[in-house]
Write an enzyme that holds these catalytic residues in place. Structure first.
Site, PDB file in Angstrom:
ATOM      1  N   ARG A  75       0.974  -1.538   0.045  1.00 35.86           N
ATOM      2  CA  ARG A  75      -0.159   0.037  -0.029  1.00 35.86           C
ATOM      3  C   ARG A  75       0.599   1.490   0.388  1.00 35.86           C
ATOM      4  NH1 ARG A  75      -3.257  -2.634  -1.571  1.00 35.86           N
ATOM      5  NH2 ARG A  75      -5.221  -3.311  -1.274  1.00 35.86           N
ATOM      6  N   GLU A 112      -4.356   6.492  -6.049  1.00 32.68           N
ATOM      7  CA  GLU A 112      -4.574   5.998  -7.293  1.00 32.68           C
ATOM      8  C   GLU A 112      -5.831   6.228  -7.739  1.00 32.68           C
ATOM      9  OE1 GLU A 112      -3.778   2.257  -6.348  1.00 32.68           O
ATOM     10  OE2 GLU A 112      -2.611   1.712  -5.079  1.00 32.68           O
ATOM     11  N   HIS A 121      -0.161  -0.544  -9.539  1.00 33.19           N
ATOM     12  CA  HIS A 121      -0.737  -1.440  -9.185  1.00 33.19           C
ATOM     13  C   HIS A 121      -1.338  -2.712  -9.856  1.00 33.19           C
ATOM     14  CE1 HIS A 121      -3.015  -1.840  -5.313  1.00 33.19           C
ATOM     15  NE2 HIS A 121      -3.566  -2.968  -5.524  1.00 33.19           N
TER      16      HIS A 121
HETATM   17  C1  MLT Z   1      -5.028  -6.428  -3.033  1.00 36.38           C
HETATM   18  O1  MLT Z   1      -5.992  -5.754  -1.622  1.00 36.38           O
HETATM   19  O2  MLT Z   1      -5.931  -7.100  -2.969  1.00 36.38           O
HETATM   20  C2  MLT Z   1      -4.206  -5.959  -4.029  1.00 36.38           C
HETATM   21  O3  MLT Z   1      -3.875  -4.418  -3.355  1.00 36.38           O
HETATM   22  C3  MLT Z   1      -5.405  -6.496  -5.027  1.00 36.38           C
HETATM   23  C4  MLT Z   1      -5.822  -5.084  -5.533  1.00 36.38           C
HETATM   24  O4  MLT Z   1      -6.549  -4.441  -4.746  1.00 36.38           O
HETATM   25  O5  MLT Z   1      -6.664  -5.817  -5.909  1.00 36.38           O
END
Ligand code: MLT
Length: 327
Positions: free
Chosen positions: A237, A266, A285
């Site tokens: 993060r 983001e 990401h």
């Molecule tokens: C998560 O928290 O699973 C990952 O950062 C991937 C996403 O955000 O989909």
């Protein structure tokens, strides 16, 4: 909605088709899956929803929850629920569930990819040749073998990275105040205090949740405790890093490089201090974005929603107080 429908599930993001098919295949469930929705359209559509299946791109905040009088469950196809206002959901008796295992391998493999790409200048080398240059000298890299990798957060993803980094003959150290020491011992990874991990690591990879304790943990004072020339990888993060402090350390060379897949906001703003620095590799990401992981987490999220709506069974609950309140 068909007359026999009991529950309406809204999927306001691009979630794998397998999940939509599973939801559509169940009696008593109607589904709306328009793909990524604009905020205003989402606020409108959520009014009829009994459940949401979301990814990190949907912000389920107090406003959205207040616009969803029927909402009973939010399933996150992924791990982090920092895009969900857990307190607001709990106050309304809405169960929030996640799918913590489904994207472990994709994220671990991506982290290894970031580490390798950063060490070997793969992205700038590609850009340089695509731009018509043949520059071998500017992109001399370093090996992973023999270097120390510090893993902050030795949960599922951290452990998968440790195994892969061991295959690259790296030495691994980790910090994780919540992990039973026996788990780290079985992996052959010493659990150390944070300052010791900082002092020893040539590479530092972050796999922690954002909490009051971890927010901006990579800052001027923690960087001052790190080995000169450390490389930092963040596929967890963005809020774990104080971007201005890291940018200063990258510019002075105290930190040799950073590979970043996540940002506090983001997409990041155009004037983000880390975007475009020559020793930063950044991606939008993508760590969990494989067809394999997205299918797994989406199917799991659909099944969580069905089990809760149709059978009253709640699994992988992130706001457990909501269950106590229901009891
Ligand atoms: C998560 O928290 O699973 C990952 O950062 C991937 C996403 O955000 O989909």
């Amino acid at each position: 909605m068909a007359a026999e429908t009991m529950f309406h599930v809204l999927v306001p993001d691009n979630v794998h088709q397998k999940a939509i098919d599973i939801l559509r295949g169940r009696a008593g469930i109607s589904v709306s899956a328009p793909g990524k929705m604009e905020r205003n359209a989402l606020l409108e559509a959520v009014g009829a929803a009994h459940a949401l299946v979301i990814r990190s791109g949907v912000t389920a905040d107090a406003e959205l929850i207040s616009r969803a009088p029927e909402l009973k469950a939010i399933a996150r196809a992924g791990v982090g629920v920092d895009n969900v206002d857990l307190a607001a959901a709990t106050a309304r008796g809405i169960v929030v569930m996640n799918t913590p295992g489904g994207n472990t391998i994709s994220t671990a493999e991506y982290t290894m990819g970031l580490m390798l790409a950063l060490s070997r200048h793969i992205a700038p080398g590609h850009q340089s040749l695509a731009g018509g240059r043949w520059d071998r000298k500017a992109y001399t890299g370093v090996e992973l073998k023999g270097k120390t990798l510090g893993i902050i957060g030795l949960g599922r993803i951290g452990q998968a990275i440790a195994k892969r980094a061991q295959a690259f003959e790296m030495a691994i150290v980790a910090h994780d105040p919540y992990l039973p020491p026996a788990v780290a011992e079985a992996l052959g990874v010493p659990l150390l205090e944070l300052h010791e991990v900082y002092a020893r690591s040539d590479y530092l990879t972050l796999h922690a949740l954002v909490t009051d304790e971890t927010r901006s943990m990579i800052n001027a004072s923690s960087i001052a405790r790190m080995k000169a020339g450390v490389r930092i990888i963040n596929a967890a993060r963005g809020a774990l890093i104080d971007s201005a402090a890291l940018a200063a350390a990258l510019s002075s060379g105290v930190v040799a490089g950073a590979a970043l897949d996540v940002y506090e906001q983001e997409p990041p703003p155009g004037d983000h201090p880390l975007i475009g620095l020559p020793n930063v590799l950044h991606t939008p990401h993508l760590a969990a974005s494989t067809s394999d992981a997205q299918a797994t987490v989406a199917v799991e999220a659909a099944e969580l929603v069905l089990a809760y709506l149709l059978d009253g069974v709640a699994e992988n609950v992130c706001n457990r107080e909501v269950l106590n309140a229901k009891d």
